[in-house]
Enzyme design. Structure first.
Site, PDB file in Angstrom:
ATOM      1  N   ASN A  32       0.027  20.647 -19.831  1.00 40.29           N
ATOM      2  CA  ASN A  32      -0.479  19.978 -21.158  1.00 40.29           C
ATOM      3  C   ASN A  32      -0.029  20.884 -22.517  1.00 40.29           C
ATOM      4  OD1 ASN A  32      -0.763  17.583 -20.073  1.00 40.29           O
ATOM      5  ND2 ASN A  32      -2.745  18.373 -19.580  1.00 40.29           N
TER       6      ASN A  32
ATOM      7  N   ARG B 176      -2.462  22.738 -13.157  1.00 43.97           N
ATOM      8  CA  ARG B 176      -1.560  21.794 -13.461  1.00 43.97           C
ATOM      9  C   ARG B 176      -1.928  21.292 -15.122  1.00 43.97           C
ATOM     10  NH1 ARG B 176       1.246  16.306 -10.569  1.00 43.97           N
ATOM     11  NH2 ARG B 176       2.164  15.912 -12.337  1.00 43.97           N
TER      12      ARG B 176
ATOM     13  N   ARG C 210       0.677  -1.195  -0.003  1.00 45.46           N
ATOM     14  CA  ARG C 210       0.161  -0.050  -0.209  1.00 45.46           C
ATOM     15  C   ARG C 210       0.949   1.172   0.096  1.00 45.46           C
ATOM     16  NH1 ARG C 210      -2.966  -3.338   3.329  1.00 45.46           N
ATOM     17  NH2 ARG C 210      -4.737  -4.274   2.365  1.00 45.46           N
TER      18      ARG C 210
ATOM     19  N   HIS D 238       0.584  14.709 -28.504  1.00 45.82           N
ATOM     20  CA  HIS D 238      -0.046  13.236 -28.334  1.00 45.82           C
ATOM     21  C   HIS D 238      -0.439  12.518 -29.601  1.00 45.82           C
ATOM     22  CE1 HIS D 238      -0.087  13.117 -23.444  1.00 45.82           C
ATOM     23  NE2 HIS D 238       0.971  13.065 -23.873  1.00 45.82           N
TER      24      HIS D 238
ATOM     25  N   HIS E 158       0.579  19.200 -26.008  1.00 44.14           N
ATOM     26  CA  HIS E 158       0.374  17.958 -25.695  1.00 44.14           C
ATOM     27  C   HIS E 158      -0.911  17.290 -26.415  1.00 44.14           C
ATOM     28  CE1 HIS E 158       3.925  18.287 -23.048  1.00 44.14           C
ATOM     29  NE2 HIS E 158       3.791  17.133 -22.581  1.00 44.14           N
TER      30      HIS E 158
ATOM     31  N   GLU F 238      -4.101  17.814 -10.769  1.00 40.81           N
ATOM     32  CA  GLU F 238      -4.516  18.204 -11.991  1.00 40.81           C
ATOM     33  C   GLU F 238      -5.954  18.609 -12.013  1.00 40.81           C
ATOM     34  OE1 GLU F 238      -2.444  16.710 -15.421  1.00 40.81           O
ATOM     35  OE2 GLU F 238      -3.876  17.186 -16.695  1.00 40.81           O
TER      36      GLU F 238
ATOM     37  N   LYS G  66       7.895  23.580 -12.532  1.00 38.10           N
ATOM     38  CA  LYS G  66       6.914  22.514 -12.735  1.00 38.10           C
ATOM     39  C   LYS G  66       6.449  22.223 -11.171  1.00 38.10           C
ATOM     40  CE  LYS G  66       5.556  18.015 -13.723  1.00 38.10           C
ATOM     41  NZ  LYS G  66       5.696  16.747 -14.479  1.00 38.10           N
TER      42      LYS G  66
ATOM     43  N   GLU H 101      10.357  20.345 -23.442  1.00 37.96           N
ATOM     44  CA  GLU H 101       9.556  20.373 -22.420  1.00 37.96           C
ATOM     45  C   GLU H 101      10.106  21.726 -21.512  1.00 37.96           C
ATOM     46  OE1 GLU H 101       6.800  18.471 -21.556  1.00 37.96           O
ATOM     47  OE2 GLU H 101       7.129  16.833 -22.578  1.00 37.96           O
TER      48      GLU H 101
ATOM     49  N   HIS I 273       8.598  11.686 -27.759  1.00 39.79           N
ATOM     50  CA  HIS I 273       7.435  12.712 -27.171  1.00 39.79           C
ATOM     51  C   HIS I 273       7.817  14.012 -27.326  1.00 39.79           C
ATOM     52  CE1 HIS I 273       4.652  13.633 -24.010  1.00 39.79           C
ATOM     53  NE2 HIS I 273       5.763  14.449 -23.291  1.00 39.79           N
TER      54      HIS I 273
ATOM     55  N   LYS J  86       3.565  11.734 -10.786  1.00 36.33           N
ATOM     56  CA  LYS J  86       2.481  11.076 -11.820  1.00 36.33           C
ATOM     57  C   LYS J  86       3.404   9.803 -11.926  1.00 36.33           C
ATOM     58  CE  LYS J  86      -0.397  14.221 -13.974  1.00 36.33           C
ATOM     59  NZ  LYS J  86      -0.815  14.840 -15.290  1.00 36.33           N
TER      60      LYS J  86
HETATM   61  N1  LIG Z   1       5.484  11.071 -14.919  1.00 36.16           N
HETATM   62  C1  LIG Z   1       5.354  11.955 -15.503  1.00 36.16           C
HETATM   63  O1  LIG Z   1       4.764  13.049 -15.133  1.00 36.16           O
HETATM   64  C2  LIG Z   1       5.824  12.058 -16.953  1.00 36.16           C
HETATM   65  C3  LIG Z   1       6.215  13.299 -17.589  1.00 36.16           C
HETATM   66  C4  LIG Z   1       6.487  13.172 -18.955  1.00 36.16           C
HETATM   67  C5  LIG Z   1       6.731  11.992 -19.637  1.00 36.16           C
HETATM   68  N2  LIG Z   1       6.804  10.875 -18.749  1.00 36.16           N
HETATM   69  C6  LIG Z   1       6.966   9.579 -19.183  1.00 36.16           C
HETATM   70  O2  LIG Z   1       8.191   9.557 -19.540  1.00 36.16           O
HETATM   71  C7  LIG Z   1       8.526   8.404 -20.672  1.00 36.16           C
HETATM   72  C8  LIG Z   1       9.685   9.049 -21.531  1.00 36.16           C
HETATM   73  O3  LIG Z   1      11.013   9.395 -20.743  1.00 36.16           O
HETATM   74  P1  LIG Z   1      12.488   9.697 -21.353  1.00 36.16           P
HETATM   75  O4  LIG Z   1      12.106  10.664 -22.656  1.00 36.16           O
HETATM   76  O5  LIG Z   1      13.256  10.035 -20.296  1.00 36.16           O
HETATM   77  O6  LIG Z   1      12.764   8.331 -22.175  1.00 36.16           O
HETATM   78  P2  LIG Z   1      13.331   7.003 -21.481  1.00 36.16           P
HETATM   79  O7  LIG Z   1      13.234   6.869 -20.024  1.00 36.16           O
HETATM   80  O8  LIG Z   1      12.730   5.828 -22.497  1.00 36.16           O
HETATM   81  O9  LIG Z   1      14.745   7.044 -22.139  1.00 36.16           O
HETATM   82  C9  LIG Z   1      15.357   7.475 -23.169  1.00 36.16           C
HETATM   83  C10 LIG Z   1      16.417   6.488 -23.742  1.00 36.16           C
HETATM   84  O10 LIG Z   1      17.750   7.002 -23.245  1.00 36.16           O
HETATM   85  C11 LIG Z   1      18.465   5.964 -22.381  1.00 36.16           C
HETATM   86  N3  LIG Z   1      18.964   6.710 -21.384  1.00 36.16           N
HETATM   87  C12 LIG Z   1      18.374   7.190 -20.073  1.00 36.16           C
HETATM   88  N4  LIG Z   1      19.569   7.811 -19.522  1.00 36.16           N
HETATM   89  C13 LIG Z   1      20.588   7.883 -20.282  1.00 36.16           C
HETATM   90  C14 LIG Z   1      21.773   8.214 -20.005  1.00 36.16           C
HETATM   91  N5  LIG Z   1      22.180   9.148 -19.201  1.00 36.16           N
HETATM   92  N6  LIG Z   1      22.721   7.939 -21.024  1.00 36.16           N
HETATM   93  C15 LIG Z   1      22.631   7.200 -21.986  1.00 36.16           C
HETATM   94  N7  LIG Z   1      21.346   6.807 -22.044  1.00 36.16           N
HETATM   95  C16 LIG Z   1      20.145   7.008 -21.424  1.00 36.16           C
HETATM   96  C17 LIG Z   1      17.224   5.101 -21.953  1.00 36.16           C
HETATM   97  O11 LIG Z   1      17.538   3.757 -21.673  1.00 36.16           O
HETATM   98  C18 LIG Z   1      16.219   5.098 -22.954  1.00 36.16           C
HETATM   99  O12 LIG Z   1      16.884   4.203 -24.069  1.00 36.16           O
HETATM  100  C19 LIG Z   1       7.484   8.236 -21.088  1.00 36.16           C
HETATM  101  O13 LIG Z   1       7.017   7.117 -20.959  1.00 36.16           O
HETATM  102  C20 LIG Z   1       6.569   9.288 -20.812  1.00 36.16           C
HETATM  103  O14 LIG Z   1       5.225   8.904 -20.622  1.00 36.16           O
HETATM  104  C21 LIG Z   1       6.082  10.809 -17.579  1.00 36.16           C
END
Ligand SMILES: NC(=O)c1ccc[n+]([C@@H]2O[C@H](COP(=O)([O-])OP(=O)(O)OC[C@H]3O[C@@H](n4cnc5c(N)ncnc54)[C@H](O)[C@@H]3O)[C@@H](O)[C@H]2O)c1
Length: 364
Positions: A246, A242, A122, A253, A249, A238, A228, A186, A266, A144
């Protein structure tokens, strides 16, 4: 070291930003997890190879027992099977409420780890060690967490705040430039929605940012986290403010989804979406042409896309937007800039204006 607080009452937490992992960071991790006797570090093989030993070294200084889990890489790993794999590991290793998870990686690792922590017993503590620009300025802040359903992205999840976010800017040196650029979309978004001075700084320091100048990066990451954090502090779930996060987006999206979340990153979708929203805003007389021009120019100078991918039609983008979480009563919700540093949320954008703008951006 720079420090920013996400103010959420008893769930408040610090974001620490450093050029490299330090003893002070280790001490702060220890303080953030009182009574913790077991840390489980979660990453994937790429991040693990590059940064796990540094992270383990940092965590070891806290004197806590450490175990590690590697999960598969990429967006396709964001599913309930992988979360189940994490829970299996936690049970097999007798993890208790005194255990804490550590997400070392980008948004994918962070979202999975946070969700696993939110549900195990939990809810147990977790901390974020983000290693992509996107995760530093966006996904690791705000609580999130979650995974994708085969039919919809990010629909299975929970709001679950980390106890600490520890940003080591040095990890960005191994990040592929396309990933850095995607995260930078972003960063631009944060300037447009909240802070014209910050946006100006990005315009001025773009070369230093892309050459990973440490001092500039520290300022940029701290500035984005501050924006943020402030938004999340005012509206954690949100229900209002918040939603401005978006910006870009709505169209972004749809583009990402039409590319099956693989061919278009993204941030690339968001970049095009930010220009589309600015142009829509201008057509509705909500902002001047100079605002659209400055947003477009900064995106272009960052080598992010400014037009829709050639294989998409305006109709397909419009249709996909209707399936989005942001659609209420059949009306598509847009975050529209009214100038640099301010936005308004509207659900009365005429569909013909959206179609016209999309056609003008290369969708024939
Ligand atoms: N929770 C939230 O508020 C929120 C907000 C925005 C996006 N997201 C989510 O985040 C995800 C995208 O995140 P992202 O853009 O970080 O992508 P990701 O986590 O897929 O990382 C991108 C790539 O870079 C590699 N990588 C990571 N750090 C590295 C480093 N220092 N050196 C070399 N390679 C590295 C990873 O292995 C991956 O292949 C999506 O799933 C999206 O939905 C969540």
């Amino acid at each position: 070291m720079k420090e920013i607080t996400v103010g959420l009452g008893e769930r408040s937490y610090p974001i620490l930003i450093c050029e490299t992992a330090t003893h002070e960071m280790a001490e702060r991790i220890r303080q953030a997890l009182p009574g913790c006797d077991h840390l489980i570090l979660i990453s994937n093989s790429t991040i693990g190879r590059l940064h796990a030993s540094g992270a383990i070294h940092l965590l070891e200084t806290t004197g806590t027992h450490i175990d590690t889990i590697e999960i598969p890489e990429g967006e396709t790993a964001k599913n309930t099977r992988v979360v189940n794999y994490v829970w299996d590991f936690l049970i097999e290793h007798n993890c208790t409420r005194q255990s804490a998870l550590v997400a070392l990686g980008g948004g994918v690792v962070g979202d999975i780890t946070g969700f696993a922590a939110a549900c195990y017993m939990r809810g147990i503590n977790f901390i974020q060690l983000p290693t992509t620009l996107l995760s530093m300025v966006d996904s690791s802040v705000g609580g999130k967490t979650g995974v994708n359903h085969p039919r919809a992205k990010n629909v299975i999840g929970a709001f679950w705040q980390p106890r600490l976010v520890c940003i080591n800017l040095g990890t960005l040196r191994t990040l592929p430039v396309e990933e850095f650029r995607s995260g930078f979309a972003e960063v631009i978004k944060h300037g447009v929605i909240r802070d014209s001075g910050y946006f100006e700084y990005l315009e001025e320091k773009l070369d230093a940012i892309f050459s990973l100048d440490t001092h500039t990066l520290e300022h940029v990451v701290a500035g984005s986290c501050q924006i943020k954090a402030e938004v999340v502090s005012k509206d954690e779930r949100e229900s209002g403010l918040r939603a401005i996060l978006n910006y870009g987006h709505t169209v972004g999206h749809a583009i990402e989804a039409l590319g099956d979340y693989g061919s278009i990153r993204h941030g690339e979708g968001v970049a095009v979406g930010m220009i589309a929203a600015a142009e829509i805003s201008h057509r509705m007389n909500l902002c001047d042409a100079r605002t659209v021009e400055r947003i477009t120019k900064l995106i272009e100078r960052s080598s992010l896309p400014t037009r829709l991918p050639g294989n998409l039609t305006a109709e397909s983008v419009l249709e996909r937007m209707q399936l989005d979480k942001k659609v209420r009563d059949g009306k598509v919700r847009f975050v529209l800039p009214t100038g640099i540093g301010e936005v308004t949320i509207r659900n009365d954008v005429p569909p013909e204006t959206i179609a016209d703008v999309l056609h003008g951006m290369g969708c024939e």
